[in-house]
Design a protein around this motif. Structure first.
Motif, PDB file in Angstrom:
ATOM      1  N   GLU A  35      55.709  43.683  44.133  1.00 28.16           N
ATOM      2  CA  GLU A  35      55.856  42.270  43.830  1.00 28.16           C
ATOM      3  C   GLU A  35      56.936  42.080  42.772  1.00 28.16           C
ATOM      4  OE1 GLU A  35      52.251  40.269  42.914  1.00 28.16           O
ATOM      5  OE2 GLU A  35      51.210  40.931  44.743  1.00 28.16           O
ATOM      6  N   VAL A  36      57.890  41.183  43.060  1.00 30.33           N
ATOM      7  CA  VAL A  36      58.989  40.911  42.131  1.00 30.33           C
ATOM      8  C   VAL A  36      58.675  39.692  41.272  1.00 30.33           C
ATOM      9  CG1 VAL A  36      61.454  40.391  41.929  1.00 30.33           C
ATOM     10  CG2 VAL A  36      60.636  41.945  43.729  1.00 30.33           C
ATOM     11  N   ARG A  37      58.398  38.573  41.919  1.00 33.40           N
ATOM     12  CA  ARG A  37      58.047  37.346  41.190  1.00 33.40           C
ATOM     13  C   ARG A  37      57.445  36.353  42.174  1.00 33.40           C
ATOM     14  NH1 ARG A  37      62.032  33.205  41.812  1.00 33.40           N
ATOM     15  NH2 ARG A  37      64.017  33.970  42.668  1.00 33.40           N
ATOM     16  N   GLN A  38      56.833  35.341  41.615  1.00 34.85           N
ATOM     17  CA  GLN A  38      56.240  34.286  42.452  1.00 34.85           C
ATOM     18  C   GLN A  38      57.299  33.268  42.824  1.00 34.85           C
ATOM     19  OE1 GLN A  38      52.086  32.898  41.806  1.00 34.85           O
ATOM     20  NE2 GLN A  38      53.048  30.940  41.331  1.00 34.85           N
ATOM     21  N   LEU A  39      57.321  32.881  44.098  1.00 35.63           N
ATOM     22  CA  LEU A  39      58.257  31.865  44.579  1.00 35.63           C
ATOM     23  C   LEU A  39      57.610  30.494  44.699  1.00 35.63           C
ATOM     24  CD1 LEU A  39      60.062  33.872  47.424  1.00 35.63           C
ATOM     25  CD2 LEU A  39      60.974  33.304  45.160  1.00 35.63           C
ATOM     26  N   GLY A  40      56.309  30.456  44.923  1.00 33.76           N
ATOM     27  CA  GLY A  40      55.632  29.177  45.100  1.00 33.76           C
ATOM     28  C   GLY A  40      54.133  29.335  44.968  1.00 33.76           C
ATOM     29  N   GLN A  41      53.458  28.224  44.669  1.00 35.93           N
ATOM     30  CA  GLN A  41      52.010  28.241  44.477  1.00 35.93           C
ATOM     31  C   GLN A  41      51.432  26.962  45.058  1.00 35.93           C
ATOM     32  OE1 GLN A  41      49.957  30.628  42.625  1.00 35.93           O
ATOM     33  NE2 GLN A  41      48.294  29.458  43.581  1.00 35.93           N
ATOM     34  N   GLY A  42      50.342  27.097  45.791  1.00 39.34           N
ATOM     35  CA  GLY A  42      49.632  25.945  46.325  1.00 39.34           C
ATOM     36  C   GLY A  42      48.149  26.063  46.055  1.00 39.34           C
ATOM     37  N   ARG A  43      47.397  25.060  46.507  1.00 43.41           N
ATOM     38  CA  ARG A  43      45.953  25.077  46.265  1.00 43.41           C
ATOM     39  C   ARG A  43      45.265  26.232  46.977  1.00 43.41           C
ATOM     40  NH1 ARG A  43      43.318  19.823  48.136  1.00 43.41           N
ATOM     41  NH2 ARG A  43      44.883  20.021  49.798  1.00 43.41           N
ATOM     42  N   PHE A  44      45.833  26.670  48.089  1.00 45.12           N
ATOM     43  CA  PHE A  44      45.140  27.632  48.929  1.00 45.12           C
ATOM     44  C   PHE A  44      45.834  28.991  49.021  1.00 45.12           C
ATOM     45  CE2 PHE A  44      44.219  23.344  50.383  1.00 45.12           C
ATOM     46  CZ  PHE A  44      42.841  23.335  50.318  1.00 45.12           C
ATOM     47  N   GLY A  45      46.935  29.160  48.309  1.00 44.44           N
ATOM     48  CA  GLY A  45      47.632  30.429  48.376  1.00 44.44           C
ATOM     49  C   GLY A  45      48.909  30.416  47.563  1.00 44.44           C
ATOM     50  N   ARG A  46      49.686  31.464  47.729  1.00 43.39           N
ATOM     51  CA  ARG A  46      50.927  31.599  46.971  1.00 43.39           C
ATOM     52  C   ARG A  46      51.950  32.337  47.811  1.00 43.39           C
ATOM     53  NH1 ARG A  46      50.460  36.824  43.885  1.00 43.39           N
ATOM     54  NH2 ARG A  46      48.590  37.840  44.706  1.00 43.39           N
ATOM     55  N   MET A  71      55.078  35.072  47.344  1.00 43.93           N
ATOM     56  CA  MET A  71      55.646  36.060  46.432  1.00 43.93           C
ATOM     57  C   MET A  71      56.950  36.624  46.990  1.00 43.93           C
ATOM     58  SD  MET A  71      53.445  36.147  43.978  1.00 43.93           S
ATOM     59  CE  MET A  71      54.211  37.532  43.120  1.00 43.93           C
ATOM     60  N   LEU A  72      57.903  36.879  46.090  1.00 41.95           N
ATOM     61  CA  LEU A  72      59.070  37.675  46.456  1.00 41.95           C
ATOM     62  C   LEU A  72      58.682  39.136  46.293  1.00 41.95           C
ATOM     63  CD1 LEU A  72      62.103  37.855  47.178  1.00 41.95           C
ATOM     64  CD2 LEU A  72      62.574  37.824  44.712  1.00 41.95           C
ATOM     65  N   VAL A  73      58.776  39.896  47.379  1.00 37.21           N
ATOM     66  CA  VAL A  73      58.390  41.301  47.356  1.00 37.21           C
ATOM     67  C   VAL A  73      59.525  42.144  47.923  1.00 37.21           C
ATOM     68  CG1 VAL A  73      55.940  40.730  47.624  1.00 37.21           C
ATOM     69  CG2 VAL A  73      57.321  41.248  49.660  1.00 37.21           C
ATOM     70  N   THR A  74      59.463  43.436  47.637  1.00 37.19           N
ATOM     71  CA  THR A  74      60.377  44.389  48.258  1.00 37.19           C
ATOM     72  C   THR A  74      59.546  45.478  48.936  1.00 37.19           C
ATOM     73  OG1 THR A  74      60.547  45.657  46.202  1.00 37.19           O
ATOM     74  CG2 THR A  74      62.239  43.992  46.613  1.00 37.19           C
ATOM     75  N   HIS A  75      60.040  45.947  50.053  1.00 38.68           N
ATOM     76  CA  HIS A  75      59.356  47.017  50.770  1.00 38.68           C
ATOM     77  C   HIS A  75      59.438  48.303  49.950  1.00 38.68           C
ATOM     78  CE1 HIS A  75      58.350  49.890  53.939  1.00 38.68           C
ATOM     79  NE2 HIS A  75      57.819  48.868  54.594  1.00 38.68           N
ATOM     80  N   ALA A 117      59.855  37.336  51.542  1.00 37.43           N
ATOM     81  CA  ALA A 117      58.849  36.416  51.017  1.00 37.43           C
ATOM     82  C   ALA A 117      57.518  36.733  51.679  1.00 37.43           C
ATOM     83  CB  ALA A 117      59.247  34.977  51.286  1.00 37.43           C
ATOM     84  N   LEU A 118      56.487  36.895  50.883  1.00 33.94           N
ATOM     85  CA  LEU A 118      55.150  37.189  51.390  1.00 33.94           C
ATOM     86  C   LEU A 118      54.246  36.009  51.072  1.00 33.94           C
ATOM     87  CD1 LEU A 118      52.961  39.047  52.598  1.00 33.94           C
ATOM     88  CD2 LEU A 118      52.677  40.018  50.294  1.00 33.94           C
ATOM     89  N   LEU A 137      55.090  37.771  56.427  1.00 32.47           N
ATOM     90  CA  LEU A 137      56.389  37.917  55.782  1.00 32.47           C
ATOM     91  C   LEU A 137      57.424  37.001  56.427  1.00 32.47           C
ATOM     92  CD1 LEU A 137      56.209  41.773  55.689  1.00 32.47           C
ATOM     93  CD2 LEU A 137      56.373  40.360  53.637  1.00 32.47           C
ATOM     94  N   SER A 138      58.347  36.531  55.596  1.00 35.05           N
ATOM     95  CA  SER A 138      59.451  35.703  56.086  1.00 35.05           C
ATOM     96  C   SER A 138      60.667  35.943  55.204  1.00 35.05           C
ATOM     97  CB  SER A 138      59.062  34.226  56.080  1.00 35.05           C
ATOM     98  OG  SER A 138      58.785  33.790  54.764  1.00 35.05           O
ATOM     99  N   GLU A 139      61.784  35.343  55.603  1.00 37.32           N
ATOM    100  CA  GLU A 139      62.991  35.490  54.791  1.00 37.32           C
ATOM    101  C   GLU A 139      62.822  34.724  53.484  1.00 37.32           C
ATOM    102  OE1 GLU A 139      66.516  33.529  56.301  1.00 37.32           O
ATOM    103  OE2 GLU A 139      65.286  32.323  57.664  1.00 37.32           O
ATOM    104  N   PRO A 140      63.314  35.267  52.380  1.00 40.55           N
ATOM    105  CA  PRO A 140      63.108  34.617  51.075  1.00 40.55           C
ATOM    106  C   PRO A 140      64.148  33.545  50.791  1.00 40.55           C
ATOM    107  CG  PRO A 140      64.212  36.707  50.766  1.00 40.55           C
ATOM    108  CD  PRO A 140      63.953  36.583  52.249  1.00 40.55           C
ATOM    109  N   ALA A 141      63.712  32.464  50.168  1.00 41.58           N
ATOM    110  CA  ALA A 141      64.609  31.406  49.697  1.00 41.58           C
ATOM    111  C   ALA A 141      64.628  31.467  48.170  1.00 41.58           C
ATOM    112  CB  ALA A 141      64.132  30.040  50.183  1.00 41.58           C
TER     113      ALA A 141
END
Length: 340
Positions: free
Chosen positions: A57-68, A70-74, A82-83, A129-133
């Motif tokens: 885990e590198v850092r958090q990209l977003g947070q919501g009521r039901f999840g988050r 994360m920017l991650v690296t393999h 983005a995870l 997983l998806s591409e990170p913004a």
């Protein structure tokens, strides 16, 4: 966030022939069958592991009521991704799989976030997983009472219209267009992408609005005459939301709080202006927009869903001025130039 237990909209995956043409009915049913097949296959292929076993885990990209998110690296390849993690306490397995599969179906479009074909199940969460913004989302760029620079607004709306057209071509309706769901990949909105498909549904799915409407809610969903059986959803819902978002990008305001004339005076003022077409009836929040912008918004924000312009209507208006320049000449407006 997606797949939440107790969605704000009640729904019933069935269709009413009185409101759909045979072509529209066929499109929605085909999309539903495709997603059902994908859900079955994806459910069987979930990776059972903890996040730290596979990714750093590198850092958090977003947070919501039901999840988050994360920017991650393999761990082995170092690839940044983005995870999105959704808590099992507030997310059903079916809801998670649904968003995951919709993302896989749509992610080939350049203006839609690419979802990678890896679904993850941990002890506490579901994830994919998806591409990170790395530039955040659109809401951070919209200045209150100012919006965006016109060039950025046009670039943004052009890309979003293309993304929505792609979604509609697959027999789906997005249903959740708002700045928080538009990710920015390059400064100045030169590259933006649509994300978060938990509310996307096949065309014709019966929808019942359970909570109070918001500015992006199309007026046909607010009609008590369509309840409790629900309204078969159509791409025109996304066209309305695109019009509201465009207004926000150009002004920094919502045009109204909810599209109910008996409860929202700003919406009633808009309807009065549509009916008269007179400059003297122009609502105050619309000051500063050009006649070109008025005509585009009048198409997207037509209260009649069958007469509402499609999302692709924006193309004919690109490259023209949508905002009055500061200190420029007074608006020359005939009575017929108000929205009709």
């Amino acid at each position: 966030m997606t797949g939440e237990k107790g969605e704000e909209d009640g729904e019933d995956v069935s269709w009413d022939l009185e409101d759909l043409t045979m072509e529209e009915l066929s499109e929605g049913q085909a999309a539903a069958r495709t997603l059902e097949d994908m859900l079955t296959l994806s459910s069987q292929a979930l990776v059972q592991a903890e996040v730290e076993d596979l990714y750093d885990e590198v850092r958090q990209l977003g947070q919501g009521r039901f999840g988050r998110v994360m920017l991650v690296t393999h761990r082995q390849r170092g690839t940044p991704m983005a995870l999105k993690l959704l808590s099992k306490a507030s997310t059903t397995r079916q809801g998670f799989l649904y968003e995951f599969c919709v993302g896989l179906t749509l992610g080939s479009h350049p203006c839609i976030v690419a979802t990678y074909g890896i679904g993850l199940e941990t002890q506490a969460c579901y994830g994919f997983l998806s591409e990170p913004a790395l530039h955040g989302d659109l809401i951070a760029l919209i200045l209150p009472k100012r919006g965006l620079p016109e060039t950025a607004a046009q670039l943004c709306v052009q890309q979003l219209a293309s993304a929505l057209e792609h979604i509609h071509s697959r027999g789906l309706v997005y249903r959740d267009l708002k700045p928080e769901n538009v990710l920015v990949f390059e400064p100045g909105c030169r590259r933006v992408k649509l994300t978060d498909f938990g509310h996307t549904r096949p065309r014709g799915t019966l929808l019942r609005l359970a909570g109070p409407p918001i500015p992006y809610t199309a007026p046909e969903l607010c009609s008590s005459a369509r309840l409790p059986q629900g309204l078969p959803i159509q791409p025109s819902l996304d066209a309305w939301a695109l019009g509201v978002l465009l207004f926000c990008l150009l002004t920094g305001y919502f045009p109204w709080d909810q599209p109910l004339p008996d409860q929202d005076p700003f919406y009633q003022d808009f309807l009065d202006w549509r009916a008269s077409g007179k400059a003297c009836d122009r609502p105050a929040p619309w000051v500063g927009l050009t006649p070109v912008a008025d005509r585009l918004l009048a198409m997207l924000l037509d209260p009649r869903p069958r007469q509402r312009g499609p999302v692709g209507s924006v193309r004919a208006f690109l490259g023209q001025s949508w905002q009055e320049t500061a200190g420029g000449p007074e608006r020359a407006r005939d009575e017929g130039e108000g929205p009709q």
